[in-house]
Design a protein around this motif. Structure first.
Motif, short mmCIF file in Angstrom:
data_model
loop_
_atom_site.label_atom_id
_atom_site.label_comp_id
_atom_site.label_asym_id
_atom_site.label_seq_id
_atom_site.Cartn_x
_atom_site.Cartn_y
_atom_site.Cartn_z
N PRO A 110 -11.61 51.99 -17.50
CA PRO A 110 -11.71 50.62 -17.98
C PRO A 110 -10.37 50.05 -18.44
N ALA A 111 -9.45 50.92 -18.86
CA ALA A 111 -8.12 50.45 -19.27
C ALA A 111 -7.38 49.82 -18.10
N ASP A 112 -7.66 50.27 -16.87
CA ASP A 112 -6.99 49.71 -15.70
C ASP A 112 -7.45 48.30 -15.38
N LEU A 113 -8.60 47.89 -15.94
CA LEU A 113 -9.06 46.52 -15.72
C LEU A 113 -8.25 45.54 -16.55
N ASP A 114 -7.60 46.03 -17.61
CA ASP A 114 -6.69 45.22 -18.42
C ASP A 114 -7.35 43.96 -18.94
N GLY A 115 -8.64 44.06 -19.29
CA GLY A 115 -9.34 42.92 -19.88
C GLY A 115 -9.76 41.85 -18.89
N ALA A 116 -9.51 42.07 -17.61
CA ALA A 116 -9.80 41.05 -16.61
C ALA A 116 -11.18 41.27 -15.97
N VAL A 117 -11.70 40.22 -15.34
CA VAL A 117 -12.90 40.32 -14.52
C VAL A 117 -12.43 40.61 -13.10
N VAL A 118 -12.91 41.70 -12.52
CA VAL A 118 -12.39 42.18 -11.24
C VAL A 118 -13.51 42.18 -10.21
N SER A 119 -13.19 41.79 -9.00
CA SER A 119 -14.15 41.86 -7.90
C SER A 119 -14.54 43.30 -7.64
N LEU A 120 -15.83 43.55 -7.49
CA LEU A 120 -16.28 44.91 -7.21
C LEU A 120 -15.75 45.39 -5.87
N GLY A 121 -15.61 44.46 -4.93
CA GLY A 121 -15.06 44.82 -3.63
C GLY A 121 -13.65 45.37 -3.72
N ASP A 122 -12.87 44.89 -4.70
CA ASP A 122 -11.51 45.39 -4.87
C ASP A 122 -11.51 46.84 -5.34
N LEU A 123 -12.58 47.26 -6.02
CA LEU A 123 -12.66 48.63 -6.50
C LEU A 123 -13.37 49.55 -5.50
N TRP A 124 -14.46 49.06 -4.92
CA TRP A 124 -15.31 49.92 -4.11
C TRP A 124 -15.20 49.67 -2.61
#
Length: 298
Positions: A110-124
């Motif tokens: 979760p620290a890598d998200l840096d407080g942002a809202v991230v697209s799930l596609g960018d992760l998975w």
């Protein structure tokens, strides 16, 4: 599916009949025809939104940034009141992940998200597209929950766990409802303060002091939604006084306690998350359970 009415907006809300196979996972299903500027109130969990309907949710963040479709956000999403969700014909499964298991499930801390809202596609990658199609292909909410749970269980099993000392410290914060003494956490696991703070932040996505404040705020916020007076909530929840509670609510939501108590994001919780007050048991080593010093790992 139950109905939740807030103002002129009607929500359909579904809950799983069985708990998740993974401790620390809870989920609910939502169907909202016209979602208009829903304020996202910070919560002590990682938020995973799996959308599959004809519409698509839009999350408006600070500085004009937007995120559409399936997404993930770290604990405390919405701090400061700057995040809003909206959309038409929204259908989704919302998953709340304990920060203790989030790294294993997501594949990143979760620290890598840096407080942002991230697209799930960018992760998975393609896996995000596949689960969207699968959720849309089944007809019942219980089948959707089963699909999502199978995916989360598989990813959790394959992912790296957090240190048991970090899991123990998080559990102490949660079960105390944010009243745990931060300076005492390191002593409980017999680590140095510096070591615990560093591991906690890197593995869970927020430092222990912020975690305590967030858990305490979440408990207080739900009591305010239930109609309890601010003075009593402040006293019972560990705030110095009512003004302290007011400042904390302002900092987390950008609203007054009275305004926040009417937010649908919180008001729907009794339907969508009926067991939210029961923390998941963390994975801890046998030494920690017996009160002995854990093995010293670098």
């Amino acid at each position: 599916m139950r109905t939740f009415v807030h103002g002129e907006v009607v929500w359909g809300v579904a809950c799983p009949r069985r708990p998740s196979r993974v401790a620390g996972v809870t989920m609910a299903g939502f169907r909202v025809r016209d979602l208009d500027a829903l304020r996202m109130v910070p919560h002590p969990a990682v938020t995973l939104l799996l959308e599959f309907g004809a519409g698509s949710p839009v999350v408006d963040c600070a500085a004009g940034r937007q995120q559409r479709g399936s997404l993930v956000a770290g604990p405390g999403l919405g701090s400061g009141g700057a995040v809003r969700a909206r959309g038409e014909n929204v259908e989704c499964v919302q998953v709340r992940l304990s920060p203790v298991i989030a790294r294993a499930v997501l594949g990143v801390s979760p620290a890598d998200l840096d407080g942002a809202v991230v697209s799930l596609g960018d992760l998975w990658g393609q896996e995000a597209s596949r689960i969207r199609e699968q959720l849309g292909d089944v007809a019942s909410w219980q089948d959707r929950f089963a699909l999502a749970d199978a995916l989360l269980a598989r990813r959790h099993e394959a992912g790296p766990p957090v240190d048991p000392e970090v899991a123990w410290a998080w559990h102490r914060i949660v079960v105390s409802r944010g009243l745990a003494r931060v300076d005492g956490l390191a002593a409980e696991v017999e680590w140095s303060r510096k070591r615990l703070w560093s591991r906690f932040r890197s593995q869970l996505g927020l430092p222990p002091k912020r975690a305590v404040k967030l858990v305490r705020f979440d408990h207080a916020a739900h009591r305010l939604v239930a109609g309890e007076g601010a003075a009593r909530v402040a006293a019972d929840a560990g705030y110095a006084d009512q003004s302290h509670l007011h400042r904390d609510v302002r900092a987390f939501t950008g609203a007054t306690p009275a305004t926040m108590a009417g937010e649908p994001f919180l008001a729907v919780d009794d339907i969508a998350w009926p067991n939210r007050g029961t923390p998941a048991k963390p994975h801890v080593s046998r030494d920690l359970r017996l009160g002995r010093r854990p093995s010293d790992r670098s």
